[in-house]
Design an enzyme around this catalytic site. Sequence first.
Site, PDB file in Angstrom:
ATOM      1  N   LYS A 101     -65.608 -16.127 115.226  1.00  0.00           N
ATOM      2  CA  LYS A 101     -64.827 -16.505 116.406  1.00  0.00           C
ATOM      3  C   LYS A 101     -64.063 -15.269 116.896  1.00  0.00           C
ATOM      4  O   LYS A 101     -64.638 -14.420 117.553  1.00  0.00           O
ATOM      5  CB  LYS A 101     -63.978 -17.724 116.094  1.00  0.00           C
ATOM      6  CG  LYS A 101     -64.877 -18.924 115.708  1.00  0.00           C
ATOM      7  CD  LYS A 101     -64.157 -20.218 115.539  1.00  0.00           C
ATOM      8  CE  LYS A 101     -64.997 -21.288 114.872  1.00  0.00           C
ATOM      9  NZ  LYS A 101     -66.069 -21.865 115.679  1.00  0.00           N
ATOM     10  N   SER A 121     -58.771 -27.481 116.002  1.00  0.00           N
ATOM     11  CA  SER A 121     -59.359 -26.884 117.199  1.00  0.00           C
ATOM     12  C   SER A 121     -59.530 -27.845 118.365  1.00  0.00           C
ATOM     13  O   SER A 121     -59.702 -27.410 119.487  1.00  0.00           O
ATOM     14  CB  SER A 121     -60.717 -26.280 116.849  1.00  0.00           C
ATOM     15  OG  SER A 121     -61.635 -27.307 116.589  1.00  0.00           O
ATOM     16  N   ARG A 142     -77.081 -34.770 122.068  1.00  0.00           N
ATOM     17  CA  ARG A 142     -76.584 -33.474 122.550  1.00  0.00           C
ATOM     18  C   ARG A 142     -77.678 -32.698 123.262  1.00  0.00           C
ATOM     19  O   ARG A 142     -78.806 -32.643 122.789  1.00  0.00           O
ATOM     20  CB  ARG A 142     -76.076 -32.634 121.392  1.00  0.00           C
ATOM     21  CG  ARG A 142     -74.797 -33.172 120.789  1.00  0.00           C
ATOM     22  CD  ARG A 142     -74.505 -32.505 119.453  1.00  0.00           C
ATOM     23  NE  ARG A 142     -73.641 -33.348 118.660  1.00  0.00           N
ATOM     24  CZ  ARG A 142     -72.357 -33.110 118.450  1.00  0.00           C
ATOM     25  NH1 ARG A 142     -71.793 -32.037 118.942  1.00  0.00           N
ATOM     26  NH2 ARG A 142     -71.626 -33.928 117.726  1.00  0.00           N
TER      27      ARG A 142
END
Length: 407
Positions: free
Chosen positions: A248, A189, A21
């Site tokens: 969130k 999600s 990543r």
Amino acid sequence: MDYTAQLDAAIDRLHEEGRYRTFIDIERRKGQFPHAVRTRPDGSEQDITVWCGNDYLGMGQHPVVLNAMHEALDATGAGSGGTRNISGTTVYHKQLEAELADLHAKEAALLFTSAYVANDATLSTLPKLFPGLIIYSDALNHASMIEGVRRNGGDKRVFRHNDIAHLRELLAADDPSRPKLIAFESIYSMDGDFGPIKEICDLADEFGALTYLDEVHAVGMYGPRGGGVAERDNLADRIDIINGTLAKAFGVMGGYIAASDKMCDAIRSYAPGFIFTTSLAPTVAAGAAASVKFLKTAQDLREKHQEQAKILKLRLKGMGLPIIDHGTHIVPVIVGNPVHTKKLSDMLLDDHGIYVQPINYPTVPRGTERLRFTPSPVHGSGEIDSLVQAMDRLWSHCALNRAELAG
Ligand code: PLP
């Protein structure tokens, strides 16, 4: 022992699997969300639009939240100074827990430093409270639930994603006298699909199981007061433990569970992930409490959020792009190949100033690599136009397939 060589080998494995990543270095600009500034690897800056954030309603820049955080900072300083047990419980923590209990119509709520920690700490503690507990876990549950269930040393059964018949089979195969808990999510999600809450509650009733619902991608956004999908569907009273995040839709950070007084008291008393860690900073608790309270009456923001998601889905579908649409606010576009996904993401960022992180295996199954867009009320029609035009151009440029368009 050559520790450095072992670290190299571990990192190399990720490179080989295409799973290494890299972070995109961004600074959001308060008052200008979803706009941000990216610092390129060469140190130069680029204006970008963030299309993959989880600050779903833009609350991270809302004056109500910022004012509450400023006030708390001026009143009480930076950190909490302790664990909840040892000098780290403040009026801000108590207020936030009261807001959250009220939000979910539960007797109590318990704060953690993130929803990840809330899931992990709670699920890994439950077998201490209910010896012999069997946890039935949806196959696509978030890593934090998987980790909590894995670490707890108790028995677990994994049921196929959203497969009620499989869950029933597993429940029926176990000793009726053993304590049971079903752990699942209200919105998954990566595909943006709903969990079958009512059907799972019915099974829980039938088999005498507790229910544990992760509402991380729903709190603030669904239900007449932002209590999540369970609130929207009038099912909250059938859920024993609701998990949510403050990071969130509420735009700050932190996590929690909401449950009965007794359940929260027991978790509070037994979960190492609650006990042995410094409590949230009072500023964070104050900002989150203001956000939760504000969103209880901000139905207009929830409606605008859904409207933006509908518009984006309609426009991407109109161009024949393969989007997954389960009627939630999450908009995944399937590219189906990690190389193309990365290339699209790089070109969107470098050539169009559009930031959407590629999603690859193991977060999603191989062959379903995707771009996952998260429209919000702060994404205006100009931003949507730019995104749709860029996707159209790049989809053709990469010669990717489109669906047959009707008419
Ligand atoms: N549960 C689900 C379903 C999530 O997607 C996430 C984070 O993305 C979490 C829990 C963890 O939330 P937090 O960021 O508050 O740790």
